[in-house]
Design a protein around this motif. Sequence first.
Motif, mmCIF file in Angstrom:
data_model
loop_
_atom_site.group_PDB
_atom_site.id
_atom_site.type_symbol
_atom_site.label_atom_id
_atom_site.label_comp_id
_atom_site.label_asym_id
_atom_site.label_seq_id
_atom_site.Cartn_x
_atom_site.Cartn_y
_atom_site.Cartn_z
ATOM 1 N N LEU A 176 10.997 -49.603 -10.008
ATOM 2 C CA LEU A 176 11.695 -50.767 -10.557
ATOM 3 C C LEU A 176 11.280 -51.010 -12.007
ATOM 4 O O LEU A 176 11.674 -52.006 -12.613
ATOM 5 C CB LEU A 176 11.383 -52.017 -9.730
ATOM 6 C CG LEU A 176 12.068 -52.104 -8.357
ATOM 7 C CD1 LEU A 176 11.395 -53.160 -7.499
ATOM 8 C CD2 LEU A 176 13.543 -52.414 -8.514
ATOM 9 N N GLY A 177 10.448 -50.124 -12.547
ATOM 10 C CA GLY A 177 10.032 -50.252 -13.937
ATOM 11 C C GLY A 177 8.762 -51.046 -14.117
ATOM 12 O O GLY A 177 8.370 -51.356 -15.237
ATOM 13 N N MET A 178 8.109 -51.408 -12.994
ATOM 14 C CA MET A 178 6.869 -52.171 -13.117
ATOM 15 C C MET A 178 5.750 -51.231 -13.570
ATOM 16 O O MET A 178 5.646 -50.102 -13.100
ATOM 17 C CB MET A 178 6.506 -52.824 -11.779
ATOM 18 C CG MET A 178 7.474 -53.935 -11.388
ATOM 19 S SD MET A 178 7.271 -54.507 -9.684
ATOM 20 C CE MET A 178 5.734 -55.384 -9.805
ATOM 21 N N GLN B 110 12.693 -58.367 -11.727
ATOM 22 C CA GLN B 110 13.561 -59.039 -12.695
ATOM 23 C C GLN B 110 12.759 -59.960 -13.584
ATOM 24 O O GLN B 110 12.932 -60.016 -14.797
ATOM 25 C CB GLN B 110 14.588 -59.915 -11.960
ATOM 26 C CG GLN B 110 15.734 -59.216 -11.305
ATOM 27 C CD GLN B 110 16.793 -60.238 -10.947
ATOM 28 O OE1 GLN B 110 17.414 -60.833 -11.798
ATOM 29 N NE2 GLN B 110 16.975 -60.463 -9.654
ATOM 30 N N ARG B 111 11.852 -60.719 -12.957
ATOM 31 C CA ARG B 111 11.077 -61.697 -13.724
ATOM 32 C C ARG B 111 9.973 -61.014 -14.513
ATOM 33 O O ARG B 111 9.786 -61.305 -15.685
ATOM 34 C CB ARG B 111 10.486 -62.741 -12.775
ATOM 35 C CG ARG B 111 11.571 -63.514 -12.036
ATOM 36 C CD ARG B 111 11.019 -64.737 -11.356
ATOM 37 N NE ARG B 111 10.418 -65.633 -12.327
ATOM 38 C CZ ARG B 111 9.538 -66.573 -12.020
ATOM 39 N NH1 ARG B 111 9.142 -66.716 -10.780
ATOM 40 N NH2 ARG B 111 9.061 -67.350 -12.941
ATOM 41 N N GLY B 112 9.263 -60.082 -13.869
ATOM 42 C CA GLY B 112 8.119 -59.468 -14.532
ATOM 43 C C GLY B 112 8.519 -58.457 -15.590
ATOM 44 O O GLY B 112 7.886 -58.375 -16.640
ATOM 45 N N ALA B 119 15.427 -69.103 -12.425
ATOM 46 C CA ALA B 119 16.781 -69.482 -12.024
ATOM 47 C C ALA B 119 17.746 -68.308 -12.172
ATOM 48 O O ALA B 119 18.519 -67.998 -11.265
ATOM 49 C CB ALA B 119 17.251 -70.674 -12.856
ATOM 50 N N GLU B 120 17.638 -67.633 -13.326
ATOM 51 C CA GLU B 120 18.522 -66.497 -13.592
ATOM 52 C C GLU B 120 18.267 -65.380 -12.575
ATOM 53 O O GLU B 120 19.189 -64.818 -11.996
ATOM 54 C CB GLU B 120 18.261 -66.008 -15.032
ATOM 55 C CG GLU B 120 18.858 -64.656 -15.379
ATOM 56 C CD GLU B 120 20.362 -64.723 -15.621
ATOM 57 O OE1 GLU B 120 20.924 -65.806 -15.407
ATOM 58 O OE2 GLU B 120 20.936 -63.689 -15.993
ATOM 59 N N ALA B 121 16.978 -65.078 -12.334
ATOM 60 C CA ALA B 121 16.626 -64.004 -11.407
ATOM 61 C C ALA B 121 17.140 -64.316 -10.002
ATOM 62 O O ALA B 121 17.665 -63.434 -9.310
ATOM 63 C CB ALA B 121 15.114 -63.792 -11.387
ATOM 64 N N GLU B 122 17.008 -65.567 -9.597
ATOM 65 C CA GLU B 122 17.459 -65.924 -8.246
ATOM 66 C C GLU B 122 18.976 -65.897 -8.142
ATOM 67 O O GLU B 122 19.531 -65.538 -7.097
ATOM 68 C CB GLU B 122 16.903 -67.302 -7.854
ATOM 69 C CG GLU B 122 15.405 -67.216 -7.562
ATOM 70 C CD GLU B 122 14.795 -68.522 -7.106
ATOM 71 O OE1 GLU B 122 15.501 -69.556 -7.111
ATOM 72 O OE2 GLU B 122 13.597 -68.505 -6.752
ATOM 73 N N MET B 161 18.397 -55.188 -10.834
ATOM 74 C CA MET B 161 17.927 -54.788 -12.167
ATOM 75 C C MET B 161 19.096 -54.339 -13.051
ATOM 76 O O MET B 161 18.877 -53.864 -14.159
ATOM 77 C CB MET B 161 16.922 -53.640 -12.041
ATOM 78 C CG MET B 161 15.700 -53.954 -11.200
ATOM 79 S SD MET B 161 14.669 -55.233 -11.900
ATOM 80 C CE MET B 161 13.847 -54.323 -13.217
ATOM 81 N N ASP B 162 20.321 -54.474 -12.549
ATOM 82 C CA ASP B 162 21.519 -53.994 -13.256
ATOM 83 C C ASP B 162 21.374 -52.551 -13.709
ATOM 84 O O ASP B 162 21.482 -52.238 -14.899
ATOM 85 C CB ASP B 162 21.820 -54.885 -14.475
ATOM 86 C CG ASP B 162 22.152 -56.306 -14.062
ATOM 87 O OD1 ASP B 162 22.756 -56.471 -12.979
ATOM 88 O OD2 ASP B 162 21.780 -57.231 -14.797
ATOM 89 N N PRO B 163 21.116 -51.637 -12.755
ATOM 90 C CA PRO B 163 20.880 -50.241 -13.130
ATOM 91 C C PRO B 163 22.170 -49.555 -13.565
ATOM 92 O O PRO B 163 23.270 -49.981 -13.213
ATOM 93 C CB PRO B 163 20.361 -49.629 -11.831
ATOM 94 C CG PRO B 163 21.008 -50.433 -10.751
ATOM 95 C CD PRO B 163 21.114 -51.834 -11.296
ATOM 96 N N ARG B 164 22.015 -48.494 -14.342
ATOM 97 C CA ARG B 164 23.186 -47.715 -14.751
ATOM 98 C C ARG B 164 23.269 -46.427 -13.951
ATOM 99 O O ARG B 164 24.217 -45.650 -14.097
ATOM 100 C CB ARG B 164 23.112 -47.439 -16.241
ATOM 101 C CG ARG B 164 23.332 -48.752 -17.016
ATOM 102 C CD ARG B 164 23.038 -48.592 -18.483
ATOM 103 N NE ARG B 164 23.792 -47.495 -19.067
ATOM 104 C CZ ARG B 164 23.481 -46.946 -20.236
ATOM 105 N NH1 ARG B 164 22.446 -47.381 -20.911
ATOM 106 N NH2 ARG B 164 24.204 -45.962 -20.713
ATOM 107 N N LEU B 165 22.260 -46.195 -13.129
ATOM 108 C CA LEU B 165 22.250 -45.018 -12.257
ATOM 109 C C LEU B 165 21.498 -45.402 -10.993
ATOM 110 O O LEU B 165 20.489 -46.096 -11.053
ATOM 111 C CB LEU B 165 21.530 -43.852 -12.963
ATOM 112 C CG LEU B 165 21.098 -42.662 -12.084
ATOM 113 C CD1 LEU B 165 22.317 -41.897 -11.584
ATOM 114 C CD2 LEU B 165 20.170 -41.737 -12.866
ATOM 115 N N MET B 166 22.027 -44.985 -9.824
ATOM 116 C CA MET B 166 21.331 -45.258 -8.565
ATOM 117 C C MET B 166 20.973 -43.939 -7.907
ATOM 118 O O MET B 166 21.802 -43.040 -7.773
ATOM 119 C CB MET B 166 22.228 -46.079 -7.615
ATOM 120 C CG MET B 166 22.355 -47.551 -7.988
ATOM 121 S SD MET B 166 20.853 -48.520 -7.654
ATOM 122 C CE MET B 166 20.901 -48.617 -5.874
#
Lengths: 273, 257
Positions: A176-178, B110-112, B119-122, B161-166
């Motif tokens: 996750l990039g951590m 998302q937060r770290g 709020a945004e992350a949730e 994480m809004d990835p561009r590749l999964m």
Amino acid sequence: MTVDLTAPAGRARMSPRRRARLSRGVQYVVLLVVVAVVVVAADWSNVGETIFNPAAAADMLDRLPRAFYNTVRYTLAAFAVGLSLGTVLALMRLSSVAPYRWISTGYVEFFRGIPALLVVIAVGYAVPIAFGVALTSILAIAAIALGAVSAAYISETIRAGIQAVPRGQVEAARSLGMSHTRTMAQVVLPQAFRTVLPPLTNEVLLLTKDTSLLFVLGQTPAFFELTKVGRDALSTASGGLTGLFVVGACYLVITIPLGIVARRLERRTGGRA
Amino acid sequence: MTPATTQPVVRIHDLHKSFGDREVLRGIDLTVAPGEVVCVIGPSGSGKSTLLRCVNLLEEPTAGSIEVLGAEVTDADVDIDRVRTHVGMVFQQFNLFAHLTVLENCTLAQRGVLRRSRAEAERVATANLERVGLADRAAAMPGQLSGGQQQRVAIARALSMDPRLMLFDEPTSALDPELVGDVLGVMRDLADAGMTMLVVTHEMAFAREVADRVVFMDDGVVVESGPPDQVIGAPLEERTRTFLQRVLDPTHRHPQD
């Protein structure tokens, strides 16, 4: 009972149920004999005079709360140091930097190998001489000396806890990039601590008893912990050994509830895994 | 249907990977274009999971080059954490953070890492949990969920994480058969929404229906690659045919056994 298939011919054989009953009977008899010997052999009038002397116990009563409070305080201070230093040592042990691993291993081997009493004396007397500082606070000595010793044990416990966290947890966090540090702090350590909570409670219990070693330091009454008060009662009061038994009971007041907590935690985490 | 002219999302060139003496990947070339869904199939031990794990550097390649979203991840000085924030990964064993709730699983990075506010992350996490049909389980702990639910949360966590590749590493292999459909359904929706996906799977039906391209691997090399109708429907290579026969018709004895 029809056919005995296993017994050698011509020999009667006791059934397992009967054998178990006989074995239990023997165990009860042994227990009763031991209790009887103790009761008969003890000199009860002397026991009442020198071991469970109510007057001598009452004499100590005014000093006990302070000593009880100090014992708890020293324990908590030492545990705070032990836990933080132990965590650092555990992380050093798992570090990719080799010298850190050596230092950690050396530290653990050293402090696991020497009696805590020596460390208390060293910190109480040798450190002030070596560094020209006066450690007047028993609390500081307790935190440093007993904290240093318990850190060695705690670091091994925490290292085992960290290694018990599945590798997939780290991979998930990293993917996750951590960063490595963030993964440790937010994913690995919180789970490791959960696993080692029961053994850590045990560590607090051991520390509680180790605070008794602080009696070797000359102290003013305000710093007395339980064992010091008990020992002083030995020489001043007429109640013989009563003082020691009173403080012994005080230790149990602290350690038995802790033990119960530890067992509860163990059951809970055991059920989870 | 795939825009072949644009910059590829993944470009792998002559990738080798050894574990000790054992060479698991022996010269792989593979590119994935934006929006493309590539399924990697092959027998176990063929190196397909290792290939996938090399893309986000969970495994360090022994030789060769991998470019992900324009960044050379085989460069020793690459900021791999930064690349990984754009590359979602879903594991066979889900790997949800066992000490966090479903919602916290989706907000932690998302937060770290992305420094989003709580709020945004949730908000993002809830939207993605809705997408996988599990918004009502946001407060649950991973251990309280079924395998299929856990895997859908793992997908939501990656999507947050809004990835561009999964990357999917055998996402349904650890699931009870009746739970596989839910996870594949989510993946199909994702593919339909235009996500670029690299999927290691044993689900031939999924590969056939959803993949733009199927890559068959065996013994550390790509044996055959092309549209699903060709690779699965009419394979050119003998090894592919043997594998498919065993997978699609496992109860039959084959003469070559």
